[in-house]
Motif scaffolding. Structure first.
Motif, PDB file in Angstrom:
ATOM      1  N   GLN A 139       0.814  -1.213   0.000  1.00  0.00           N
ATOM      2  CA  GLN A 139       0.000   0.000   0.000  1.00  0.00           C
ATOM      3  C   GLN A 139       0.852   1.269   0.000  1.00  0.00           C
ATOM      4  OE1 GLN A 139      -4.289  -1.174   1.278  1.00  0.00           O
ATOM      5  NE2 GLN A 139      -3.163  -0.629   3.121  1.00  0.00           N
ATOM      6  N   SER A 171       1.881   2.049  12.595  1.00  0.00           N
ATOM      7  CA  SER A 171       1.554   1.007  11.628  1.00  0.00           C
ATOM      8  C   SER A 171       0.087   0.600  11.723  1.00  0.00           C
ATOM      9  CB  SER A 171       2.429  -0.230  11.875  1.00  0.00           C
ATOM     10  OG  SER A 171       2.055  -1.312  11.051  1.00  0.00           O
ATOM     11  N   TYR A 172      -0.423   0.104  10.614  1.00  0.00           N
ATOM     12  CA  TYR A 172      -1.690  -0.627  10.640  1.00  0.00           C
ATOM     13  C   TYR A 172      -1.456  -1.952  11.370  1.00  0.00           C
ATOM     14  CZ  TYR A 172      -4.020   2.280   7.052  1.00  0.00           C
ATOM     15  OH  TYR A 172      -4.621   3.293   6.359  1.00  0.00           O
ATOM     16  N   MET A 217      -3.500   7.969  11.018  1.00  0.00           N
ATOM     17  CA  MET A 217      -2.055   7.748  10.965  1.00  0.00           C
ATOM     18  C   MET A 217      -1.323   9.060  10.710  1.00  0.00           C
ATOM     19  SD  MET A 217       0.297   5.099   8.729  1.00  0.00           S
ATOM     20  CE  MET A 217      -0.239   3.687   9.686  1.00  0.00           C
ATOM     21  N   MET A 227       1.866   0.675   6.246  1.00  0.00           N
ATOM     22  CA  MET A 227       0.418   0.601   6.026  1.00  0.00           C
ATOM     23  C   MET A 227       0.019  -0.686   5.313  1.00  0.00           C
ATOM     24  SD  MET A 227      -0.385   4.599   5.042  1.00  0.00           S
ATOM     25  CE  MET A 227      -2.146   4.572   5.343  1.00  0.00           C
ATOM     26  N   ALA A 243      -6.170   6.300   7.248  1.00  0.00           N
ATOM     27  CA  ALA A 243      -4.969   7.064   6.893  1.00  0.00           C
ATOM     28  C   ALA A 243      -4.940   8.410   7.590  1.00  0.00           C
ATOM     29  CB  ALA A 243      -4.900   7.251   5.377  1.00  0.00           C
ATOM     30  N   ARG A 246      -6.955  -0.196  10.655  1.00  0.00           N
ATOM     31  CA  ARG A 246      -6.691  -0.396   9.231  1.00  0.00           C
ATOM     32  C   ARG A 246      -7.587   0.502   8.376  1.00  0.00           C
ATOM     33  NH1 ARG A 246      -6.838  -6.510   7.473  1.00  0.00           N
ATOM     34  NH2 ARG A 246      -5.299  -6.522   9.149  1.00  0.00           N
ATOM     35  N   GLN A 297      -1.133   4.465  -0.531  1.00  0.00           N
ATOM     36  CA  GLN A 297      -1.721   5.015   0.689  1.00  0.00           C
ATOM     37  C   GLN A 297      -0.682   5.731   1.536  1.00  0.00           C
ATOM     38  OE1 GLN A 297      -4.461   3.151   3.282  1.00  0.00           O
ATOM     39  NE2 GLN A 297      -5.356   1.827   1.714  1.00  0.00           N
ATOM     40  N   LEU A 298       0.522   5.166   1.595  1.00  0.00           N
ATOM     41  CA  LEU A 298       1.591   5.815   2.359  1.00  0.00           C
ATOM     42  C   LEU A 298       1.876   7.217   1.826  1.00  0.00           C
ATOM     43  CD1 LEU A 298       4.203   2.950   2.924  1.00  0.00           C
ATOM     44  CD2 LEU A 298       3.081   4.286   4.716  1.00  0.00           C
TER      45      LEU A 298
END
Length: 503
Positions: A340, A431-432, A459, A409, A456, A453, A343-344
């Motif tokens: 991912q 982290s997820y 996070m 992630m 975002a 999870r 997403q990061l």
């Protein structure tokens, strides 16, 4: 002797190889003889291992074994002039290879080892029509290792392997597969130890025999630990001797990582657990995975042993967050869709909106196409001056002290090494949750954060908080460092190994 079974050691490795490299150094530090076993034919192996601080005595390769090249050899630097070319030859030197001609006809090319100045890697020979008919392959250590022979259609039909003294050690024959590509049909080990020629159908069969020979040559009980299930499980199942046999799980054991107790087993691991009584034990990197396996196989011997080993805190110095690059974010792992990365990057864009000088470096390798997609996304998000894809770094341990926070992630992973490594350098981890790693390594709110999870935004908020709250970052950095150096010291990890393999 302990043997850690792997497929290869490459210039760019996964956590599987790094775990084995950490372990072989640990065992040999405590005077327990151990070697990494590799299967793949690799003429640069003895150059590559040096970049990871390994010695020739810490590795044994299957082809080296049958080519009588396992003992440390003096390095002989071969250049084109050392090939004893015909006197009539004219040599035109290029950057990557030299062209050899006799009059108007090109007779061969001499290729160089990448990154060297003219060190011979191969010499390919041409017929009168310019077709490659034969290629000599040279080992990094300076001896002719093999010759390849090609048919009229240009396809490989035979490989002949040599000892450093030039004796023929093995031959491998090829036939066309259904697509017309070379397929190994027979391997012959020539006059093995005076017993005559030995015949094998492929390298898998040869590898099984090879492991048996490693076991036979030991005066004491041999112990095998399979690090790559796809490489080691089946040969160990076929090995019915008195050696001790273990399987290390570098991956999720279930195809569905969210159903570890009842889900279908990974195809490479399934044969091992179907015959778990054949093995002396199974080893995981986290207690969480070990517990899941105990629920599935209560009669199997299963232990959790950390993959990372650290010096005690008294012998190291914590680089404090203010000594690091300010507002620096780090990712370590494969650059791939299942991690991912998109997403990061989008999460980091949220961070940068609040912390304008924030930077994000990603260490790891991936496919060229995917890297291009992610580079394009960085441009789209206007992050080109803040995000850097650093590629793979063989000396990653030297990089951690530059960064303040590590992120991950992924939705699934097999206990990523980067998390405990980063914590050992005082880096909090955000982290997820996934099986396995975050819940095992991170004390939520103390050494980092485990974020729901898919969230975002949450996070990004935690990363932003760490970047803007110096007191919180310093506190978490110290806590991550303390936890790592309390739980994963070299002596403690070694004691776990001792208790498990001697039980």
């Amino acid at each position: 002797m302990f043997y850690f079974i792997n497929e290869y050691i490459l210039q760019k490795n996964s956590s599987v190889e790094h775990t084995a490299m950490n372990r072989v150094k640990l065992f040999n530090h405590y005077k327990q003889p151990a070697k990494i076993v590799t299967k793949t034919y690799d003429r640069l192996l003895h150059q590559t291992i040096g970049t990871f601080g390994l010695t020739d005595n810490e590795i044994v390769n299957m082809f080296d074994f049958f080519q009588e090249a396992t003992v440390p050899l003096p390095i002989k630097v071969m250049h084109t002039d050392d090939l004893k070319l015909p006197l009539a030859s004219e040599v035109t030197v290029g950057a990557n290879f030299s062209q050899v001609a006799e009059g108007d006809r090109s007779t061969s090319n001499v290729g160089f080892i990448p990154g060297t100045v003219g060190r011979v890697f191969y010499q390919e020979f041409f017929d009168g029509l310019g077709n490659v008919i034969e290629t000599n392959l040279w080992d990094w250590r300076g001896f002719k290792s093999a010759t390849q022979y090609f048919g009229q259609n240009g396809k490989l039909i035979l490989e002949r392997y040599y000892t450093p003294s030039g004796k023929i050690a093995m031959e491998q024959y090829f036939v066309p597969d259904t697509n017309g590509q070379p397929l190994a049909s027979r391997i012959i080990v020539k006059d093995y130890h005076g017993r005559g020629d030995l015949f094998f159908q492929n390298t898998d069969d040869l590898f099984t025999f090879f492991l048996g020979e490693l076991s036979n040559q030991d005066d004491t009980t041999t112990t095998f630990i399979s690090d790559r299930p796809g490489t080691g499980v089946k040969p160990l199942l076929a090995l019915n001797d008195h050696s001790r046999k273990y399987v290390y799980l570098p991956i999720n054991h279930a195809v569905d990582p969210n159903d570890p107790v009842h889900g279908t087993l990974d195809g490479f691991l399934a044969p091992a657990f179907e015959h778990f009584n054949h093995f002396d034990g199974f080893i995981t990197a986290t207690e969480q995975q070990a517990d899941h396996l105990r629920q599935r196989y209560p009669q199997a011997k299963i232990a959790a042993i950390p993959a990372v080993t650290l010096l005690p805190a008294t012998k190291t110095t914590l680089v404090t967050p203010e000594q690091r690059r300010a507002h620096s974010l780090l990712y370590v792992g494969r650059i791939a869709a299942d991690k991912q990365i998109e997403q990061l990057l989008r999460m980091f864009a949220l961070v940068k909106d609040q912390v304008p000088d924030a930077t994000f470096d990603l260490f790891g390798y991936g496919s060229a196409d995917y890297l291009t997609q992610m580079t394009d996304l960085v441009k789209e998000l206007r992050l080109t001056t803040s995000v850097t894809f650093k590629d793979y770094d063989a000396q990653l341990a030297d990089q951690y002290d530059h960064y303040q926070v590590l992120v991950n992630m992924a939705t699934a992973d097999g206990a990523p090494l980067a998390m405990p490594e980063a914590m050992g350098h005082g880096i909090p981890v955000v982290s997820y949750p996934f099986n396995y790693g975050p819940q095992a390594f991170i004390k939520d709110g103390q050494t980092g954060y485990v974020i729901d999870r898919g969230n975002a935004l949450a996070m990004a908020d935690k990363v932003r908080t760490l970047f803007t709250d110096d007191a919180q970052l310093i506190k978490m950095s110290q806590a991550a460092y303390d936890v790592a150096h309390q739980n994963w010291t070299r002596r403690k990890v070694w004691n776990r190994w001792q208790r498990f393999v001697q039980a």
